[in-house]
Design an enzyme around this catalytic site. Structure first.
Site, PDB file in Angstrom:
ATOM      1  N   ASP A   1       0.802  -1.231   0.000  1.00  0.00           N
ATOM      2  CA  ASP A   1       0.000   0.000   0.000  1.00  0.00           C
ATOM      3  C   ASP A   1       0.832   1.277   0.000  1.00  0.00           C
ATOM      4  O   ASP A   1       0.282   2.379  -0.081  1.00  0.00           O
ATOM      5  CB  ASP A   1      -1.000   0.009   1.157  1.00  0.00           C
ATOM      6  CG  ASP A   1      -0.353   0.106   2.523  1.00  0.00           C
ATOM      7  OD1 ASP A   1       0.876   0.171   2.610  1.00  0.00           O
ATOM      8  OD2 ASP A   1      -1.103   0.139   3.521  1.00  0.00           O
TER       9      ASP A   1
ATOM     10  N   CYS B   1     -28.015  -1.182   3.981  1.00  0.00           N
ATOM     11  CA  CYS B   1     -27.390  -1.269   5.305  1.00  0.00           C
ATOM     12  C   CYS B   1     -26.571  -0.014   5.580  1.00  0.00           C
ATOM     13  O   CYS B   1     -25.830   0.460   4.728  1.00  0.00           O
ATOM     14  CB  CYS B   1     -26.487  -2.504   5.382  1.00  0.00           C
ATOM     15  SG  CYS B   1     -25.627  -2.690   6.965  1.00  0.00           S
TER      16      CYS B   1
ATOM     17  N   CYS C   1     -11.759  10.792  10.991  1.00  0.00           N
ATOM     18  CA  CYS C   1     -11.615   9.363  11.247  1.00  0.00           C
ATOM     19  C   CYS C   1     -10.609   9.122  12.369  1.00  0.00           C
ATOM     20  O   CYS C   1      -9.462   9.571  12.288  1.00  0.00           O
ATOM     21  CB  CYS C   1     -11.157   8.659   9.969  1.00  0.00           C
ATOM     22  SG  CYS C   1     -10.747   6.922  10.189  1.00  0.00           S
TER      23      CYS C   1
ATOM     24  N   CYS D   1      -8.863   2.290  14.857  1.00  0.00           N
ATOM     25  CA  CYS D   1     -10.251   2.080  15.286  1.00  0.00           C
ATOM     26  C   CYS D   1     -10.903   1.122  14.305  1.00  0.00           C
ATOM     27  O   CYS D   1     -10.920   1.381  13.111  1.00  0.00           O
ATOM     28  CB  CYS D   1     -10.998   3.416  15.292  1.00  0.00           C
ATOM     29  SG  CYS D   1     -12.776   3.281  15.622  1.00  0.00           S
TER      30      CYS D   1
ATOM     31  N   CYS E   1     -16.058   0.491  12.460  1.00  0.00           N
ATOM     32  CA  CYS E   1     -16.859   0.394  11.241  1.00  0.00           C
ATOM     33  C   CYS E   1     -16.766  -0.990  10.607  1.00  0.00           C
ATOM     34  O   CYS E   1     -17.593  -1.343   9.754  1.00  0.00           O
ATOM     35  CB  CYS E   1     -16.454   1.466  10.231  1.00  0.00           C
ATOM     36  SG  CYS E   1     -14.782   1.284   9.568  1.00  0.00           S
TER      37      CYS E   1
ATOM     38  N   CYS F   1     -20.002  -4.528  10.920  1.00  0.00           N
ATOM     39  CA  CYS F   1     -20.434  -4.895   9.569  1.00  0.00           C
ATOM     40  C   CYS F   1     -20.954  -6.329   9.534  1.00  0.00           C
ATOM     41  O   CYS F   1     -20.268  -7.258   9.982  1.00  0.00           O
ATOM     42  CB  CYS F   1     -19.265  -4.740   8.603  1.00  0.00           C
ATOM     43  SG  CYS F   1     -19.663  -5.215   6.896  1.00  0.00           S
TER      44      CYS F   1
END
Length: 309
Positions: free
Chosen positions: A123, A180, A203, A231, A234, A238
């Site tokens: 990345d 959702c 964020c 964190c 999220c 899910c």
């Protein structure tokens, strides 16, 4: 196919191919708008190399295919309740090291098999990882801005190999989150929205890891809880992660330092201790002062602040 079989033997959970053409106009426009809105926050690196982000063929002369790969990091063991919270991606050995080793092994295999050139990308390379993973059929980008692999979830590291080998492209994944919105409701800072564009300036993961300022906005102390590295909220909420399988990659097992990370340990830690303890951990990206700053904010929640030096 031989390449996909070899990828699986190296531990990759998914592998797909996409033609190395220019990124679609809509995706480029969304990214440019995200930058223009300032939603990249403190991540100034996101504004650079826009030409390379738009066209993977610029990363390797004669590129024909982007091979996208996913590696599961969902832990088999978790931190005890008393530890300061570390996002799962940083539990074990630095994923950059692990991914680079596996991508390099696969790239060498491809070169021997096809005689074609390759370029492995972790990345840190300017390539649109989630975009290419979706084009290669691995999954779709959810409202939490993470790539979601259908039936497997989102706790996956992504890597790519750009190659001059012309491989048969897979069908893009066309799934969506539907109606959702659990991640939007669960985000402690309101950083997510219906359009799937995360506001990194709000964020917690970005603020606690990428932002190295001495002070963070005052509201961070109100929502940080016991988090010091990232964190996962999220992702944890899910539905696609409800039955996430534990990784089989031993390198991603939580280190003793992560399992025993408390305010007291951070308070007693010197800069040298930090470097030695997290030398091969993604936590090293935080820097010593940043980890202490974050821990100080968690202590503030209990009205007992660590003195920063």
């Amino acid at each position: 196919m031989q390449i996909k079989s070899q990828a699986a033997s190296l531990g990759f959970d998914a592998c797909g191919f996409a033609a190395a053409t220019a990124v679609g106009d809509e995706a480029v426009a969304r990214y440019d708008h995200w930058i223009e809105q300032g939603h990249h926050g403190c991540m100034q690196w996101a504004t650079g190399h826009r030409d390379l982000r738009r066209d993977p063929s610029l990363l390797l002369d004669g590129a024909q295919t982007v091979i996208s790969l996913a590696l599961n990091y969902y832990p088999a063991r978790f931190q005890p309740p008393g530890a300061l919270r570390v996002a799962y991606y940083a539990y074990g050995r630095d994923y950059h090291e692990v991914l680079r080793e596996k991508l390099t092994q696969l790239a060498q295999y491809i070169e021997q098999l096809t005689g074609c050139a390759t370029r492995p990308c972790v990345d840190s390379a300017p390539i649109r990882e989630r975009y290419w993973a979706q084009q290669a059929g691995l999954g779709f980008v959810g409202r939490n801005d993470c790539l979601i692999l259908p039936g497997k979830g989102s706790f996956f590291f992504l890597g790519e190999i750009v190659t001059t080998a012309q491989l048969p492209p897979d069908e893009p994944c066309l799934m969506t989150c539907g109606d959702c919105g659990q991640c939007i409701a669960s985000c402690p800072t309101g950083a997510l929205s219906d359009d799937g564009a995360a506001d990194a300036s709000r964020c917690l993961s970005c603020l606690l890891i990428e932002n190295h300022d001495d002070d963070l906005p005052a509201w961070v102390g109100e929502v940080i809880g016991n988090r010091v590295v990232g964190c996962d909220d999220c992702q944890l909420c899910c539905p696609h992660n409800a039955h996430a399988a534990a990784t089989t990659i031993e390198d991603f097992s939580p280190t003793p330092a992560v399992m025993s990370l408390t305010r007291e340990r951070i308070e007693q830690m010197t800069g040298g201790d930090f470097k030695r303890t997290f030398a091969h951990s993604a936590i090293s990206r935080l820097r010593y002062k940043t980890l202490r700053r974050n821990a100080a904010l968690t202590r503030d929640n209990n009205h007992n602040k660590i003195e920063l030096q």
